[in-house]
Design a protein around this motif. Structure first.
Motif, PDB file in Angstrom:
ATOM      1  N   PHE A  14       0.819  -1.206   0.000  1.00 22.71           N
ATOM      2  CA  PHE A  14       0.000   0.000   0.000  1.00 22.71           C
ATOM      3  C   PHE A  14       0.854   1.258   0.000  1.00 22.71           C
ATOM      4  CE2 PHE A  14      -3.343  -2.982   1.179  1.00 22.71           C
ATOM      5  CZ  PHE A  14      -4.375  -2.514   0.386  1.00 22.71           C
ATOM      6  N   ILE A  44      -6.658   2.776  -4.315  1.00 19.57           N
ATOM      7  CA  ILE A  44      -6.261   2.303  -2.993  1.00 19.57           C
ATOM      8  C   ILE A  44      -7.196   2.869  -1.928  1.00 19.57           C
ATOM      9  CG2 ILE A  44      -4.379   2.185  -1.324  1.00 19.57           C
ATOM     10  CD1 ILE A  44      -3.870   0.803  -4.011  1.00 19.57           C
ATOM     11  N   THR A  80      -5.643   3.685   3.968  1.00 21.07           N
ATOM     12  CA  THR A  80      -4.999   2.604   4.726  1.00 21.07           C
ATOM     13  C   THR A  80      -3.941   3.180   5.652  1.00 21.07           C
ATOM     14  OG1 THR A  80      -5.300   1.120   2.832  1.00 21.07           O
ATOM     15  CG2 THR A  80      -3.757   0.417   4.526  1.00 21.07           C
ATOM     16  N   GLN A 104      -8.058  -0.345   7.406  1.00 20.28           N
ATOM     17  CA  GLN A 104      -8.371   0.106   6.043  1.00 20.28           C
ATOM     18  C   GLN A 104      -9.838   0.493   5.882  1.00 20.28           C
ATOM     19  OE1 GLN A 104      -8.326  -2.770   2.462  1.00 20.28           O
ATOM     20  NE2 GLN A 104      -6.294  -1.812   2.413  1.00 20.28           N
TER      21      GLN A 104
END
Length: 401
Positions: A128, A141, A144, A229
């Motif tokens: 990530f 994405i 996170t 997340q």
């Protein structure tokens, strides 16, 4: 005689499947998968054999390994030519992290003629970090953060998102994943809900504050490294969420390609779509068409393929290593937006027959491609990159005397 002279003489590329030794079953790993690769290699004139960590030796012109005798249905130990390509299939992190195995991996990376790909399992947090730093991939994405010992990130992220997932950085097949949600009840007071996966079902409990939630959650996390997340509201098929499983591999030209896309439908009482946790295999086109219609479903699948290829290229570039394959979990939210959830450098065997056959074909063709290339390794850079990739320091050799 060096490897390339040997290949020119025999005309036969050679690939060794590296796995961990086992006293009870000779070696670890999916042996059916190894047999399939040996057979597929035979179809294309590629010698494939299994090499264990116990027999590992790359000096000289030969190596000890195993082939499968179909007539007796037994593995046969014998001497083979030194491989042109080594395919890393050490099956568990606990084996890969052993000092003696780390030394083997470094030897493979440093060898100036043998091509070695997928040197280790991925570290979720590292992935990530890499993907969020690239303008090409950061949009797919979810938010996170690495979970700190006090769990402060949970309260912060729950201020922005209705639910979160906690995932072990070195987890596999959905094990250890937990879900945290904020819930508004009838009295308009806020509650916090914790869902813990237990095999195929979830256990749910509620708490009036994140502090009380952490008193339950903290001991469950323990000393393990976790990420927290943003939860994504996935598309549904008959009230059950689903996501996509994409297999991305290098082909015979050494270029990234999509071997196939499958779908995993969550179990009725499951917080993930993983099959070992109650999920089931299904057709992605069917599931997407149910939510978006046939035309839009086709467009989403095209975008999913492009996303997977972009992510694979970014991961390989950031890792500093040769990668030959990876599987990915991609989510499609209720608006049709694609999200990246996870990548696995040691993909499990896909059960969908077309994807399975394509995966074997790609691996053998990629082996043929690599066997034609000269290699000159820069050993110094490899050790640093492997440490970054796994999050584990390279073992320091002890001094004698």
């Amino acid at each position: 005689m060096d490897l390339h002279a040997q290949q020119k003489k025999t005309g036969r590329p050679t690939m060794a499947i590296l796995t961990y030794v086992d006293e009870k079953r000779i070696f670890r790993g999916n042996q059916d998968n190894f047999i399939d690769l040996i057979r597929k290699g035979e179809e294309h004139g590629v010698l494939v054999y299994v090499m264990t960590t116990a027999d590992f030796k790359l000096s000289g012109d030969t190596a000890v390994g195993y082939t499968y005798a179909a007539s007796s249905k037994k593995w046969k130990r014998q001497v083979f030519p030194l491989p042109h390509v080594i395919y890393n299939r050490i099956p568990y992190r606990k084996f890969e992290l052993l000092p003696e195995v780390q030394q083997i991996l470094q030897t493979c990376l440093r060898h100036r003629q043998i091509h070695f790909f997928n040197p280790s399992f991925f570290n979720k947090w590292t992935l990530f970090e890499w993907l969020s730093k690239s303008k090409e991939t950061r949009s797919v994405i979810p938010a996170t953060q690495r979970l700190s010992p006090g769990g402060e990130e949970i309260e912060t992220l729950l201020g922005s998102y209705p639910f979160l997932y906690l995932k072990p950085i070195r987890g596999k097949a959905g094990k250890g994943i937990m879900k945290v949600s904020r819930v508004e009840n009838s009295s308009k007071s806020r509650m916090f809900e914790l869902s813990i996966q237990d095999k195929t079902k979830s256990h749910i409990s509620r708490y009036p504050s994140t502090r009380q939630l952490w008193t339950e959650l903290g001991p469950l996390v323990g000393s393990q490294d976790y990420i927290v997340q943003q939860g994504i509201t996935l598309s549904l098929y008959k009230q059950r969420p689903f996501d996509l499983r994409v297999l991305v591999q290098k082909n015979g030209k050494g270029a990234w390609s999509v071997a196939g896309i499958g779908a995993r439908l969550a179990g009725k009482m499951s917080i993930t779509t993983h099959v070992p946790r109650g999920g089931s295999i299904d057709d992605p086109a069917k599931l997407l068409a149910y939510s978006f219609g046939t035309t839009t479903a086709k467009k989403i699948l095209i975008r999913a393929k492009k996303t997977a290829l972009t992510v694979a290229r970014r991961i390989e570039s950031a890792s500093g290593h040769i990668l030959g394959e990876m599987s990915m979990d991609l989510g499609v939210d209720s608006d049709g937006r694609i999200w990246f959830f996870e990548a696995n450098s040691k993909p499990m065997k896909f059960d969908e027959p077309p994807i399975r056959q394509k995966s074997l074909e790609n691996l053998i063709q990629y082996c043929i491609h690599l066997s034609k290339l000269k290699r000159s390794a820069a050993a110094g850079d490899s050790a640093v990159s492997l440490q970054q990739l796994t999050g584990v320091r390279r073992p320091t050799p002890r001094r004698r005397g």
